[in-house]
Design a protein around this motif. Structure first.
Motif, short mmCIF file in Angstrom:
data_model
loop_
_atom_site.label_atom_id
_atom_site.label_comp_id
_atom_site.label_asym_id
_atom_site.label_seq_id
_atom_site.Cartn_x
_atom_site.Cartn_y
_atom_site.Cartn_z
N ARG A 200 0.83 -1.22 0.00
CA ARG A 200 0.00 0.00 0.00
C ARG A 200 0.87 1.28 0.00
O ARG A 200 0.34 2.38 0.11
N GLU B 204 -7.75 -2.10 7.36
CA GLU B 204 -8.09 -2.92 6.20
C GLU B 204 -7.46 -4.31 6.34
O GLU B 204 -8.13 -5.33 6.11
N SER C 113 -9.25 -6.43 8.92
CA SER C 113 -10.65 -6.74 8.66
C SER C 113 -10.75 -8.07 7.87
O SER C 113 -11.83 -8.63 7.71
#
Ligand SMILES: Cc1ncc(COP(=O)(O)O)c(C=O)c1O
Length: 368
Positions: free
Chosen positions: A303, A364, A367
């Protein structure tokens, strides 16, 4: 949005005119080794750290090496230190032919466990070398008590301005060893380091040691090295020192925000936030213990989120220390931390949007 682990040009931008003027002044002066810039920076660091003397040297590694050389540590001697730090801490002990004796760490602070020190003192113990890891002081009150008459050398490479029990890092032991590697809270534009001490004779010995044990010119009292700090570094660092408290406050505010935000999002189920004990933590790093660490690091890197693992391999498992025959089971905390640690961006110029991006990426990942 990518978030860098550190952005030094951003930090320099606010001080650009002063830094560039000073650099040009040094360049034009022709005085590059020794001189007023170094003497001024030494005075300022001594005052900042609450110590009587400061001696500028070429790096944090050389500060540690010179401190142990000044104590005449060598073959047959033991130096007790943490099993979990940057390599230089243990490397300097071995370079002098002494034996590093490793202690496990405290699970909350990642700093050396004082109870382990007490158990490892032998008649050969010549020094104790605690590290103030990530910007938080080791348990210095307990360490000084356990050490008794054994000299304590503090590795303050990550901890300029950190405090515990009302005293600054570098003011507890016989000497404090600082690094101004560019990524440190107070970083130069190259390598640099400093020793602090309250002992005048030791300060004198260190000044000689950094210059081949020489006094006067071409007369050598003992074998030292070229451990000198450059005038260029001293000039830059002197200016940056004036902004250090403001930068530390920004790091502390980033840390407080991370704590609140990780908790608000319920992420503290998956990550253990760093524990700040009483005192002044200057957050050289903000290091979490994380579930599924290796997968997480890959995800963050994918990311574009800067992160690092300080440190993935404790000294007890380093190839170069195999001869010490350390057993992993003797260092259970360091073993666990080295598998779980992740340091995230905490630097003073980090923006609110960037901090948000870092925590969003953690959310994220966990999750799934
Ligand atoms: C804990 C610790 N000790 C020693 C050092 C060595 O400092 P330098 O890189 O300036 O030689 C560092 C920094 O790199 C460090 O983090």
């Amino acid at each position: 949005m990518a978030v860098q682990m550190l952005n030094i040009p951003r930090q320099h931008a606010a001080l650009a005119t002063a830094l560039e003027d000073e650099l040009l002044a040094v360049f034009r002066s022709g005085m590059y080794i020794g001189g007023d810039k170094i003497a001024a920076f030494e005075r300022n660091v001594a005052a900042y750290c609450g110590c009587r003397f400061a001696v500028g040297v070429s790096s944090g590694t050389d500060a540690l090496l010179a401190a142990l050389m000044a104590l005449d540590i060598g073959a047959g001697d033991e130096v007790i230190t943490t099993v979990y730090s940057f390599f230089a801490t243990a490397g300097v002990i071995a370079r002098l032919g002494a034996t590093p004796v490793f202690c496990d760490i405290d699970a909350d602070t990642f700093n050396i466990n004082p109870a382990e020190i007490a158990a490892k003192i032998t008649p050969k113990t010549r020094a104790i070398l605690p590290v103030h890891l990530y910007g938080q002081c080791a348990a210095m009150t307990e360490i000084m008590r356990v050490a008794g008459a054994i000299p304590v050398v503090e590795d303050c490479a990550q901890a300029i301005g950190a405090e515990v029990a009302g005293k600054r890092a570098g003011s507890f032991g016989v000497a404090g060893c600082f690094s101004f590697f560019p990524s440190k809270n107070l970083g130069g534009i190259g390598d640099g380091g400093m020793l602090t001490t309250n002992d005048e004779a030791l300060a004198h010995r260190l000044r000689l040691l950094r210059n081949h044990g020489m006094e006067p010119k071409y007369h050598h009292h003992f074998v030292g090295g070229n451990f000198r700090l450059d005038a260029v570094q001293a000039a830059v660092l002197n200016i940056k020192l004036t902004a250090l408290d403001q930068w530390t406050a920004a790091r502390q505010s980033n840390a407080a925000w991370y704590r609140a935000e990780f908790a608000r999002r319920g992420l503290d189920k998956f990550v253990k936030l760093p524990v700040a004990k009483a005192g002044r933590h200057i957050y050289n790093q903000f290091t979490l213990r994380c579930e599924r660490r290796d997968e997480l690091v890959q995800f963050l890197q994918g990311r574009g989120i800067g992160c690092d693992m300080y440190y993935p391999v404790p000294f007890s498992r380093q190839e170069c220390f195999r001869y010490l025959n350390c057993r992993a089971e003797d260092y259970p905390v360091a073993e666990a931390v080295s598998r779980e640690c992740v340091s995230i961006p905490i630097y003073d110029q980090l923006t609110a949007a960037e901090r948000g991006e870092v925590v969003a990426a953690f959310a994220e990942f966990y999750s799934n």
